[in-house]
Design a protein around this motif. Structure first.
Motif, PDB file in Angstrom:
ATOM      1  N   ALA A  74      19.622  53.500-129.877  1.00 23.54           N
ATOM      2  CA  ALA A  74      20.143  52.234-129.651  1.00 23.54           C
ATOM      3  C   ALA A  74      19.397  51.649-130.538  1.00 23.54           C
ATOM      4  CB  ALA A  74      19.523  52.376-128.440  1.00 23.54           C
ATOM      5  N   SER A  75      20.155  50.183-130.592  1.00 24.77           N
ATOM      6  CA  SER A  75      19.839  48.862-131.565  1.00 24.77           C
ATOM      7  C   SER A  75      18.048  48.715-130.756  1.00 24.77           C
ATOM      8  CB  SER A  75      20.946  47.616-131.277  1.00 24.77           C
ATOM      9  OG  SER A  75      21.645  48.599-131.947  1.00 24.77           O
ATOM     10  N   THR A  76      17.140  48.059-131.575  1.00 25.03           N
ATOM     11  CA  THR A  76      16.003  47.311-130.705  1.00 25.03           C
ATOM     12  C   THR A  76      16.303  46.502-129.948  1.00 25.03           C
ATOM     13  OG1 THR A  76      15.341  46.359-132.898  1.00 25.03           O
ATOM     14  CG2 THR A  76      15.119  48.665-132.404  1.00 25.03           C
ATOM     15  N   SER A  77      15.487  45.775-129.293  1.00 27.27           N
ATOM     16  CA  SER A  77      16.373  44.754-128.393  1.00 27.27           C
ATOM     17  C   SER A  77      14.112  44.227-127.779  1.00 27.27           C
ATOM     18  CB  SER A  77      15.987  44.481-127.250  1.00 27.27           C
ATOM     19  OG  SER A  77      15.506  45.707-126.298  1.00 27.27           O
ATOM     20  N   PRO A  78      13.958  43.004-127.615  1.00 28.36           N
ATOM     21  CA  PRO A  78      12.814  41.703-127.429  1.00 28.36           C
ATOM     22  C   PRO A  78      11.686  42.983-126.764  1.00 28.36           C
ATOM     23  CG  PRO A  78      14.623  40.700-127.702  1.00 28.36           C
ATOM     24  CD  PRO A  78      15.284  42.099-128.203  1.00 28.36           C
ATOM     25  N   ASP A  79      12.261  43.446-125.863  1.00 26.66           N
ATOM     26  CA  ASP A  79      11.808  44.035-124.462  1.00 26.66           C
ATOM     27  C   ASP A  79      11.021  45.094-124.801  1.00 26.66           C
ATOM     28  OD1 ASP A  79      14.496  44.978-124.373  1.00 26.66           O
ATOM     29  OD2 ASP A  79      14.095  45.139-122.330  1.00 26.66           O
ATOM     30  N   ARG A  80      11.788  46.208-125.742  1.00 27.06           N
ATOM     31  CA  ARG A  80      11.572  47.340-126.277  1.00 27.06           C
ATOM     32  C   ARG A  80      10.488  47.361-127.870  1.00 27.06           C
ATOM     33  NH1 ARG A  80      16.459  51.381-125.946  1.00 27.06           N
ATOM     34  NH2 ARG A  80      14.019  52.303-126.448  1.00 27.06           N
ATOM     35  N   THR A  81      10.576  45.551-128.406  1.00 30.67           N
ATOM     36  CA  THR A  81       9.723  46.284-130.052  1.00 30.67           C
ATOM     37  C   THR A  81       8.103  46.246-129.450  1.00 30.67           C
ATOM     38  OG1 THR A  81      11.668  44.434-129.994  1.00 30.67           O
ATOM     39  CG2 THR A  81       9.493  44.439-131.557  1.00 30.67           C
ATOM     40  N   ILE A  82       7.523  45.853-130.316  1.00 28.58           N
ATOM     41  CA  ILE A  82       5.720  46.611-129.409  1.00 28.58           C
ATOM     42  C   ILE A  82       5.657  45.611-130.896  1.00 28.58           C
ATOM     43  CG2 ILE A  82       3.769  48.161-129.840  1.00 28.58           C
ATOM     44  CD1 ILE A  82       5.078  50.050-128.633  1.00 28.58           C
ATOM     45  N   TYR A  83       4.445  45.276-130.743  1.00 28.07           N
ATOM     46  CA  TYR A  83       3.779  44.417-132.217  1.00 28.07           C
ATOM     47  C   TYR A  83       2.250  44.317-131.990  1.00 28.07           C
ATOM     48  CZ  TYR A  83       8.459  40.700-131.918  1.00 28.07           C
ATOM     49  OH  TYR A  83       9.512  40.524-131.120  1.00 28.07           O
ATOM     50  N   ILE A  84       1.631  44.686-133.134  1.00 28.00           N
ATOM     51  CA  ILE A  84       0.656  45.308-133.733  1.00 28.00           C
ATOM     52  C   ILE A  84       0.107  43.849-134.369  1.00 28.00           C
ATOM     53  CG2 ILE A  84      -0.759  47.107-134.216  1.00 28.00           C
ATOM     54  CD1 ILE A  84       1.598  49.164-134.315  1.00 28.00           C
ATOM     55  N   LYS A  85      -1.347  43.195-134.153  1.00 25.14           N
ATOM     56  CA  LYS A  85      -2.013  42.755-134.580  1.00 25.14           C
ATOM     57  C   LYS A  85      -2.644  42.934-135.663  1.00 25.14           C
ATOM     58  CE  LYS A  85      -0.428  38.559-131.753  1.00 25.14           C
ATOM     59  NZ  LYS A  85      -0.994  37.900-130.383  1.00 25.14           N
ATOM     60  N   GLY A  86      -3.346  42.687-136.637  1.00 26.39           N
ATOM     61  CA  GLY A  86      -4.663  43.025-136.968  1.00 26.39           C
ATOM     62  C   GLY A  86      -3.921  44.094-138.323  1.00 26.39           C
ATOM     63  N   ALA A  87      -5.587  44.761-139.321  1.00 24.86           N
ATOM     64  CA  ALA A  87      -5.003  44.902-140.375  1.00 24.86           C
ATOM     65  C   ALA A  87      -3.713  46.597-140.022  1.00 24.86           C
ATOM     66  CB  ALA A  87      -5.789  45.314-141.059  1.00 24.86           C
ATOM     67  N   ALA A  88      -3.077  46.993-141.265  1.00 25.91           N
ATOM     68  CA  ALA A  88      -2.488  48.819-141.011  1.00 25.91           C
ATOM     69  C   ALA A  88      -3.794  49.401-140.472  1.00 25.91           C
ATOM     70  CB  ALA A  88      -1.815  48.616-141.543  1.00 25.91           C
ATOM     71  N   SER A  89      -4.781  49.115-141.599  1.00 26.00           N
ATOM     72  CA  SER A  89      -6.009  50.703-141.688  1.00 26.00           C
ATOM     73  C   SER A  89      -7.014  50.389-140.456  1.00 26.00           C
ATOM     74  CB  SER A  89      -6.412  50.345-142.874  1.00 26.00           C
ATOM     75  OG  SER A  89      -7.508  49.082-142.647  1.00 26.00           O
ATOM     76  N   GLY A  90      -6.543  49.686-139.475  1.00 24.92           N
ATOM     77  CA  GLY A  90      -7.493  49.487-137.886  1.00 24.92           C
ATOM     78  C   GLY A  90      -8.913  48.690-138.578  1.00 24.92           C
ATOM     79  N   THR A  91      -8.883  48.280-139.391  1.00 19.19           N
ATOM     80  CA  THR A  91     -10.218  47.931-140.442  1.00 19.19           C
ATOM     81  C   THR A  91      -9.925  46.941-141.020  1.00 19.19           C
ATOM     82  OG1 THR A  91     -10.723  49.312-142.218  1.00 19.19           O
ATOM     83  CG2 THR A  91     -12.153  50.224-139.926  1.00 19.19           C
ATOM     84  N   PRO A  92     -10.524  45.217-140.686  1.00 17.58           N
ATOM     85  CA  PRO A  92     -10.100  43.967-141.568  1.00 17.58           C
ATOM     86  C   PRO A  92     -10.506  43.938-142.481  1.00 17.58           C
ATOM     87  CG  PRO A  92     -11.558  43.395-139.427  1.00 17.58           C
ATOM     88  CD  PRO A  92     -11.006  45.377-139.067  1.00 17.58           C
ATOM     89  N   GLN A  93      -9.985  43.513-143.500  1.00 15.84           N
ATOM     90  CA  GLN A  93     -10.549  43.615-144.578  1.00 15.84           C
ATOM     91  C   GLN A  93     -10.908  42.143-145.204  1.00 15.84           C
ATOM     92  OE1 GLN A  93      -7.788  44.347-148.094  1.00 15.84           O
ATOM     93  NE2 GLN A  93      -7.958  46.631-147.989  1.00 15.84           N
ATOM     94  N   ARG A  94     -12.051  41.880-145.845  1.00 24.05           N
ATOM     95  CA  ARG A  94     -12.540  41.073-145.881  1.00 24.05           C
ATOM     96  C   ARG A  94     -12.129  40.605-147.138  1.00 24.05           C
ATOM     97  NH1 ARG A  94     -19.101  42.453-145.219  1.00 24.05           N
ATOM     98  NH2 ARG A  94     -18.766  43.374-142.778  1.00 24.05           N
ATOM     99  N   SER A  95     -11.700  38.773-147.974  1.00 19.35           N
ATOM    100  CA  SER A  95     -11.057  38.390-148.220  1.00 19.35           C
ATOM    101  C   SER A  95     -12.300  38.758-150.217  1.00 19.35           C
ATOM    102  CB  SER A  95     -10.888  36.919-148.086  1.00 19.35           C
ATOM    103  OG  SER A  95     -12.003  36.195-148.562  1.00 19.35           O
ATOM    104  N   GLY A  96     -11.302  39.341-151.034  1.00 17.71           N
ATOM    105  CA  GLY A  96     -12.009  39.699-151.984  1.00 17.71           C
ATOM    106  C   GLY A  96     -12.608  40.943-152.333  1.00 17.71           C
ATOM    107  N   GLU A  97     -13.053  41.877-150.829  1.00 14.54           N
ATOM    108  CA  GLU A  97     -13.145  43.605-150.591  1.00 14.54           C
ATOM    109  C   GLU A  97     -12.321  43.785-151.648  1.00 14.54           C
ATOM    110  OE1 GLU A  97     -15.505  44.385-147.850  1.00 14.54           O
ATOM    111  OE2 GLU A  97     -17.001  43.174-147.584  1.00 14.54           O
ATOM    112  N   GLY A  98     -12.747  45.280-152.410  1.00 17.49           N
ATOM    113  CA  GLY A  98     -11.676  45.994-152.685  1.00 17.49           C
ATOM    114  C   GLY A  98     -10.526  45.329-153.117  1.00 17.49           C
ATOM    115  N   ARG A  99     -10.579  44.335-153.969  1.00 15.44           N
ATOM    116  CA  ARG A  99      -9.346  43.757-154.595  1.00 15.44           C
ATOM    117  C   ARG A  99      -9.937  43.537-156.210  1.00 15.44           C
ATOM    118  NH1 ARG A  99      -5.698  40.374-151.049  1.00 15.44           N
ATOM    119  NH2 ARG A  99      -4.988  41.885-149.518  1.00 15.44           N
ATOM    120  N   PRO A 100      -9.088  44.085-157.298  1.00 17.86           N
ATOM    121  CA  PRO A 100      -9.571  43.815-158.512  1.00 17.86           C
ATOM    122  C   PRO A 100      -9.716  42.202-158.558  1.00 17.86           C
ATOM    123  CG  PRO A 100      -7.884  44.856-159.035  1.00 17.86           C
ATOM    124  CD  PRO A 100      -8.254  45.058-157.293  1.00 17.86           C
TER     125      PRO A 100
END
Length: 100
Positions: A74-100
């Protein structure tokens, strides 16, 4: 003189047989070419039919219909949509870390 006449008669017979053989082979090749042209037309018709069938199978409306009917999707509807906040890996990244 008699030998010359016999020689020309044999030469005429060989020439006549060669002509008959050449015409027979020509007719065989003509029939074979006609059969191959028929086969080419048949293959071209099959190719066009397959192209139409492929286009029909790839239509978005058909895919949507199959997904709804066969897969019970079935098509998605707003009442069936789950929004996830935060980083995808579960741990927030600090700016500048892990990036070249």
């Amino acid at each position: 003189m008699g030998r010359l006449i016999i020689f020309f008669a044999v030469l005429l017979m060989v020439s006549a047989l060669s002509l008959v053989t050449a015409r027979f082979q020509s007719r065989q090749l003509f029939v074979q070419a006609d059969r191959l042209e028929d086969k080419a037309r048949e293959l071209d018709t099959d190719w066009r039919r397959l192209q139409l069938e492929r286009a029909e199978l790839a239509r978005n409306a058909r895919i949507d219909g199959v997904a709804r009917k066969d897969l019970k999707m079935a098509s998605t509807s707003p009442d069936r949509t789950i929004y996830i906040k935060g980083a995808a890996s579960g741990t927030p990244q600090r700016s500048g870390e892990g990036r070249p």
